[in-house]
Each structure stands twice: as C-alpha cells, then as structure tokens.
Design a protein around this motif. Sequence first.
Motif, PDB file in Angstrom:
ATOM      1  N   SER A  26      -7.977   2.224  -4.271  1.00 21.75           N
ATOM      2  CA  SER A  26      -8.885   1.007  -4.044  1.00 21.75           C
ATOM      3  C   SER A  26      -9.540   0.940  -2.744  1.00 21.75           C
ATOM      4  CB  SER A  26      -8.192  -0.256  -4.837  1.00 21.75           C
ATOM      5  OG  SER A  26      -9.060  -1.177  -4.556  1.00 21.75           O
ATOM      6  N   ASP A  27     -10.841   1.338  -2.564  1.00 22.07           N
ATOM      7  CA  ASP A  27     -11.466   0.886  -1.547  1.00 22.07           C
ATOM      8  C   ASP A  27     -11.454  -0.642  -1.069  1.00 22.07           C
ATOM      9  OD1 ASP A  27     -11.996   3.646  -0.990  1.00 22.07           O
ATOM     10  OD2 ASP A  27     -13.954   3.539  -1.674  1.00 22.07           O
ATOM     11  N   ARG A  28     -11.576  -1.279  -2.150  1.00 26.32           N
ATOM     12  CA  ARG A  28     -11.684  -2.791  -2.008  1.00 26.32           C
ATOM     13  C   ARG A  28     -10.516  -3.498  -1.445  1.00 26.32           C
ATOM     14  NH1 ARG A  28     -12.015  -6.145  -7.423  1.00 26.32           N
ATOM     15  NH2 ARG A  28     -10.065  -5.493  -7.613  1.00 26.32           N
ATOM     16  N   ASP A  29      -9.281  -2.984  -1.792  1.00 26.29           N
ATOM     17  CA  ASP A  29      -7.830  -3.592  -1.638  1.00 26.29           C
ATOM     18  C   ASP A  29      -7.259  -2.742  -0.744  1.00 26.29           C
ATOM     19  OD1 ASP A  29      -8.231  -5.622  -3.580  1.00 26.29           O
ATOM     20  OD2 ASP A  29      -7.835  -4.054  -5.134  1.00 26.29           O
ATOM     21  N   ARG A  30      -7.846  -1.788   0.046  1.00 20.50           N
ATOM     22  CA  ARG A  30      -6.989  -0.841   1.028  1.00 20.50           C
ATOM     23  C   ARG A  30      -6.718  -1.744   2.054  1.00 20.50           C
ATOM     24  NH1 ARG A  30     -10.419   3.505   1.362  1.00 20.50           N
ATOM     25  NH2 ARG A  30      -9.286   4.354  -0.444  1.00 20.50           N
ATOM     26  N   ALA A  31      -7.363  -2.771   2.767  1.00 27.56           N
ATOM     27  CA  ALA A  31      -7.004  -3.413   3.833  1.00 27.56           C
ATOM     28  C   ALA A  31      -5.998  -4.333   3.621  1.00 27.56           C
ATOM     29  CB  ALA A  31      -8.216  -4.030   4.494  1.00 27.56           C
ATOM     30  N   THR A  32      -6.170  -4.928   2.325  1.00 28.83           N
ATOM     31  CA  THR A  32      -4.930  -5.845   1.869  1.00 28.83           C
ATOM     32  C   THR A  32      -3.672  -5.204   1.633  1.00 28.83           C
ATOM     33  OG1 THR A  32      -6.633  -7.157   0.786  1.00 28.83           O
ATOM     34  CG2 THR A  32      -4.228  -7.663   0.228  1.00 28.83           C
ATOM     35  N   ALA A  33      -3.756  -3.849   1.012  1.00 28.42           N
ATOM     36  CA  ALA A  33      -2.588  -3.403   0.889  1.00 28.42           C
ATOM     37  C   ALA A  33      -1.871  -2.949   2.225  1.00 28.42           C
ATOM     38  CB  ALA A  33      -2.737  -2.120   0.036  1.00 28.42           C
ATOM     39  N   PHE A  34      -2.469  -2.311   2.925  1.00 31.44           N
ATOM     40  CA  PHE A  34      -1.814  -1.822   4.459  1.00 31.44           C
ATOM     41  C   PHE A  34      -1.174  -3.205   4.944  1.00 31.44           C
ATOM     42  CE2 PHE A  34      -4.678   2.034   4.414  1.00 31.44           C
ATOM     43  CZ  PHE A  34      -3.595   3.052   4.103  1.00 31.44           C
ATOM     44  N   LEU A  35      -1.968  -4.166   5.082  1.00 29.94           N
ATOM     45  CA  LEU A  35      -1.389  -5.241   5.681  1.00 29.94           C
ATOM     46  C   LEU A  35      -0.123  -6.016   5.104  1.00 29.94           C
ATOM     47  CD1 LEU A  35      -4.571  -7.329   6.663  1.00 29.94           C
ATOM     48  CD2 LEU A  35      -3.362  -6.138   8.184  1.00 29.94           C
ATOM     49  N   ALA A  36      -0.256  -5.899   3.856  1.00 23.97           N
ATOM     50  CA  ALA A  36       1.078  -6.228   3.043  1.00 23.97           C
ATOM     51  C   ALA A  36       2.155  -5.482   3.297  1.00 23.97           C
ATOM     52  CB  ALA A  36       0.815  -6.233   1.612  1.00 23.97           C
ATOM     53  N   LEU A  37       2.014  -3.901   3.458  1.00 19.29           N
ATOM     54  CA  LEU A  37       3.244  -3.018   3.773  1.00 19.29           C
ATOM     55  C   LEU A  37       3.644  -3.135   5.094  1.00 19.29           C
ATOM     56  CD1 LEU A  37       1.569   0.088   2.376  1.00 19.29           C
ATOM     57  CD2 LEU A  37       3.769  -0.605   1.495  1.00 19.29           C
ATOM     58  N   GLY A  38       2.726  -3.585   6.015  1.00 19.68           N
ATOM     59  CA  GLY A  38       3.251  -3.719   7.440  1.00 19.68           C
ATOM     60  C   GLY A  38       3.884  -4.769   7.548  1.00 19.68           C
ATOM     61  N   SER A  39       3.721  -5.820   6.693  1.00 15.43           N
ATOM     62  CA  SER A  39       4.804  -7.197   6.762  1.00 15.43           C
ATOM     63  C   SER A  39       5.775  -6.906   6.186  1.00 15.43           C
ATOM     64  CB  SER A  39       3.844  -8.331   6.154  1.00 15.43           C
ATOM     65  OG  SER A  39       2.686  -8.541   6.843  1.00 15.43           O
ATOM     66  N   ILE A  40       5.861  -6.269   5.000  1.00 11.75           N
ATOM     67  CA  ILE A  40       7.328  -5.938   4.324  1.00 11.75           C
ATOM     68  C   ILE A  40       8.044  -5.256   5.073  1.00 11.75           C
ATOM     69  CG2 ILE A  40       8.324  -4.693   2.263  1.00 11.75           C
ATOM     70  CD1 ILE A  40       5.659  -5.776   0.833  1.00 11.75           C
ATOM     71  N   ALA A  41       7.425  -4.285   5.955  1.00 11.59           N
ATOM     72  CA  ALA A  41       8.431  -3.272   6.916  1.00 11.59           C
ATOM     73  C   ALA A  41       8.901  -4.326   8.065  1.00 11.59           C
ATOM     74  CB  ALA A  41       7.460  -2.014   7.476  1.00 11.59           C
ATOM     75  N   GLN A  42       8.303  -5.259   8.399  1.00  9.11           N
ATOM     76  CA  GLN A  42       8.470  -6.043   9.559  1.00  9.11           C
ATOM     77  C   GLN A  42       9.899  -6.907   8.979  1.00  9.11           C
ATOM     78  OE1 GLN A  42       5.520  -8.657  10.885  1.00  9.11           O
ATOM     79  NE2 GLN A  42       6.588  -8.907  12.818  1.00  9.11           N
ATOM     80  N   TYR A  43      10.155  -7.395   7.787  1.00  4.99           N
ATOM     81  CA  TYR A  43      10.993  -8.137   7.268  1.00  4.99           C
ATOM     82  C   TYR A  43      12.072  -7.108   6.685  1.00  4.99           C
ATOM     83  CZ  TYR A  43       6.962 -11.348   7.553  1.00  4.99           C
ATOM     84  OH  TYR A  43       6.035 -12.204   7.971  1.00  4.99           O
ATOM     85  N   CYS A  44      11.899  -5.873   6.202  1.00  2.00           N
ATOM     86  CA  CYS A  44      13.154  -5.107   5.659  1.00  2.00           C
ATOM     87  C   CYS A  44      13.009  -3.775   6.409  1.00  2.00           C
ATOM     88  CB  CYS A  44      12.760  -5.054   4.213  1.00  2.00           C
ATOM     89  SG  CYS A  44      12.455  -6.489   3.183  1.00  2.00           S
ATOM     90  N   SER A  45      13.092  -3.944   7.599  1.00  7.35           N
ATOM     91  CA  SER A  45      13.035  -2.761   8.468  1.00  7.35           C
ATOM     92  C   SER A  45      13.836  -1.646   7.970  1.00  7.35           C
ATOM     93  CB  SER A  45      13.111  -3.047  10.055  1.00  7.35           C
ATOM     94  OG  SER A  45      14.238  -3.606  10.280  1.00  7.35           O
ATOM     95  N   THR A  46      15.128  -1.876   7.697  1.00  7.90           N
ATOM     96  CA  THR A  46      16.235  -0.684   7.560  1.00  7.90           C
ATOM     97  C   THR A  46      15.834  -0.152   6.310  1.00  7.90           C
ATOM     98  OG1 THR A  46      17.963  -2.240   9.079  1.00  7.90           O
ATOM     99  CG2 THR A  46      18.755  -0.139   7.375  1.00  7.90           C
ATOM    100  N   GLU A  47      15.782  -1.042   5.466  1.00  8.58           N
ATOM    101  CA  GLU A  47      15.419  -0.367   3.892  1.00  8.58           C
ATOM    102  C   GLU A  47      14.107   0.100   3.638  1.00  8.58           C
ATOM    103  OE1 GLU A  47      18.551  -3.690   3.990  1.00  8.58           O
ATOM    104  OE2 GLU A  47      16.488  -3.382   4.494  1.00  8.58           O
ATOM    105  N   PHE A  48      13.100  -0.235   4.470  1.00 12.77           N
ATOM    106  CA  PHE A  48      11.789   0.391   4.537  1.00 12.77           C
ATOM    107  C   PHE A  48      11.635   1.879   4.972  1.00 12.77           C
ATOM    108  CE2 PHE A  48       7.234   0.826   5.797  1.00 12.77           C
ATOM    109  CZ  PHE A  48       6.726   0.377   4.584  1.00 12.77           C
ATOM    110  N   ARG A  49      12.735   2.352   5.568  1.00 14.44           N
ATOM    111  CA  ARG A  49      12.719   3.763   6.195  1.00 14.44           C
ATOM    112  C   ARG A  49      12.145   4.706   5.039  1.00 14.44           C
ATOM    113  NH1 ARG A  49      14.652   4.804  11.387  1.00 14.44           N
ATOM    114  NH2 ARG A  49      15.788   2.690  12.469  1.00 14.44           N
ATOM    115  N   SER A  50      12.708   4.538   3.889  1.00 12.68           N
ATOM    116  CA  SER A  50      12.474   5.520   2.962  1.00 12.68           C
ATOM    117  C   SER A  50      10.918   5.377   2.414  1.00 12.68           C
ATOM    118  CB  SER A  50      13.464   5.322   1.634  1.00 12.68           C
ATOM    119  OG  SER A  50      13.164   4.156   1.317  1.00 12.68           O
ATOM    120  N   PHE A  51      10.301   4.638   2.855  1.00 15.26           N
ATOM    121  CA  PHE A  51       8.898   4.463   2.532  1.00 15.26           C
ATOM    122  C   PHE A  51       7.875   4.655   3.693  1.00 15.26           C
ATOM    123  CE2 PHE A  51      11.286   1.709  -0.247  1.00 15.26           C
ATOM    124  CZ  PHE A  51      10.673   1.914  -1.606  1.00 15.26           C
TER     125      PHE A  51
END
Length: 372
Positions: A117-142
């Motif tokens: 989705s071009d429309r939601d691409r920015a929102t999706a990336f920002l959400a992924l970055g934030s999740i990585a920040q809060y779950c850094s160890t478990e995020f490694r597989s993603f």
Amino acid sequence: VPMSDRNARNPWLNFLFEEQKRNYQMNSVEGFHGALLISQELLQHGGMYMQSHFAQACDMALKLKDHRDPAVHRAAIALLPVLARYSPQEFTRAGSGGSESMLGRACNYLITLSRASDRDRATAFLALGSIAQYCSTEFRSFLEPTTRAIRDALIQRAKMRIPPAEADETVAAVLQTIATLATAMGPALTRYMRDILDLMFTAGLSQALCDSLLVLEREVGQLQPAIQGRLLDMVSIILVGVPFRPTQQSLDDLEQRMGAMSMHYAAGANGHRANAGAATNGNGAGAGGGRDTYTVPAGDSTSLVVRAASSIPVTVDTLVLALRTLRVFDFSEENLSEFVRNDILQYLNHSSPVVRREAIHAVAHIVMADPL
C-alpha cells in the motif's frame, strides 16, 4: 487526576473503559474509531489499569487493522506500537497452544502493508521502527525482512525518477525508521545497511537525511567512514559542482610549487561551472556563490550518490543545509583545508545573509578542528 491518587483515578478509568466497550459494540465507524482512541489513551496514561485488559486491546487492534475506513485502519495500526511499549513481555509472548505472538502477527502484517500500500507505507514503517525500539531482542528475526522492505521502497522511489530533495512522506518515514532501528539494534544493523546506505542519498540532501545519518554514525560506528565519504561527495557537488577529492599530499605539493589550483577543483571551475556567478532569483543561488553543474560523462559508472547530488536544484535552502552539514558532522578525519580555501570561503560573499552566516559557522568549525 494525579497518578498517585489511585482511589480517585479508578472511577474515571473504569468509566473510560466502559465507554470504550460501548463504542466498540456500536459496530460503526465512529464507534470503532472512538474505541481505538480511548484504548490508546488508557494504555499511555492509565498506568497498570490496562494490564488485565491487554489481550482485549490486542484483539481489537488486530480485528480493525484491515477496516475499510482509513481513520479506523490507521488508528488500529497506531495502536500496535503503543501495545508493544505498554507490555513488551506480553506483546512478544506466544499465544496459547504455541500460536504466533502479537509481535509476529503485527510485524508480518506491517511488513506486508509496507509493500502493498503506497498510502500506508509511511505509517507501516514508523510503526515497525517503534516496535523494534520496545522489543529490540525479539525483533531481530524481523530485521532482515524489514530492511529488505526499506530497500525496496527506496529503489521504487528511485525508479520513479522523483527529483531529489522533493518532499516525500514515505522517504521521510523510511529515514526516521532507519534511525530508530539503529537506536534499537545497534551494530546488528550493519550487515543490512550495505544495500541501503547509497539509496538513502538518492532522495537528495535533507534535514531528515542528516538526522538519520547522525544517529547511524552514533549507534553503528562501523558505518562512519562510508557515511562521511558519501556526505562529502554530496555537499561538494552542491557547493562546488564536483565530488569531494581527499587531499593527496604528493600531488598537492606539486600543484603548490607550480602555483596552480588543484586540478580536481579547477576541472569544476572551468569545465563544470556552467552557471557560476550567475545571479538567480527566487530561492536560487545568487552571485558570489555560484554552484557548478556536474555533468556525468556517458558510460561513467558514477555512484548513486553522485548522480543524485548532481540533480539537486540549488536553492538558498540547499546551500544552507550543505554548509550546515559541514559543521554538524565530525569530519576531523578528513583534511578539508583546501576545500575551505578554494570553495567554502567564496560563500562569505554570497548575496544571501543566511548563506553567509552558515558559511562563517562552517569555516570556523572546520578551522577549529583542523587549523588551515
């Protein structure tokens, strides 16, 4: 209501939670949107109140993430990193019967959304970055699929031939996400940046790019030489018209004895300065600081960075940002004395007072780090 007054707070929190349930049961766009917003506020400001309702909030976000209404859809996506921040342990825990964790379901969904989705691409990336920040160890597989999606988004933009430095919500979000991933993952990000670093520069010099690169330098020190080399090329092309040439002592000594300007910069002055010194109007580069037009010869395997920098329209804002970059980043490992003498000093006579001020700051910073 003060956080410490639990007896006073609970009736209000109970009231809000009941309102959230009532809104959700309305089964309408307005109700769903209201329920998501109330849940977000309760998670962010309700302390431990939502601990017993965490699973319910997760289920609601997952059920509404694909809602056809954009407001509901985006509110559900925005709730995902809030849930990750509230309880990383619960967010990363596998479900009953070994089912996929909330982290896995959220990340797989967001990575797919960033591609689809071009429309939601920015929102999706920002959400992924934030999740990585809060779950850094478990995020490694993603981390690998996330960086692959980032690379593909930047490649797609480059193929669309959008002019560098043109405002782009997706690129700004991608650059911010890279910085967030660097903060969360540290040196573990290094191996994934090999195919991304050059692509970051294809959108041109911007404050978002500089902010992202500063974080990368700090958190992933192994990338510093590559970052600084590319930045100097981009800044040099904007200010001078040719890529940066590191000092070569033997060649420089010969040129000095001959009383000649460096052949590298002379090529820019004579061969590429098609518009040097020409006054422009609007936000263009005015007299006393004309920029060269660097033409990439046919068949030249010039890097993505040089090609992107050569296409950047030179305005007062661009010149200011290029000069500011010279003082914000630590280029103390490079000898910039010739660069300053031959090219930066000319901007002290630029028609724009803002450019003159930034040139003074840049020269002073460089001289303090490495006296000419």
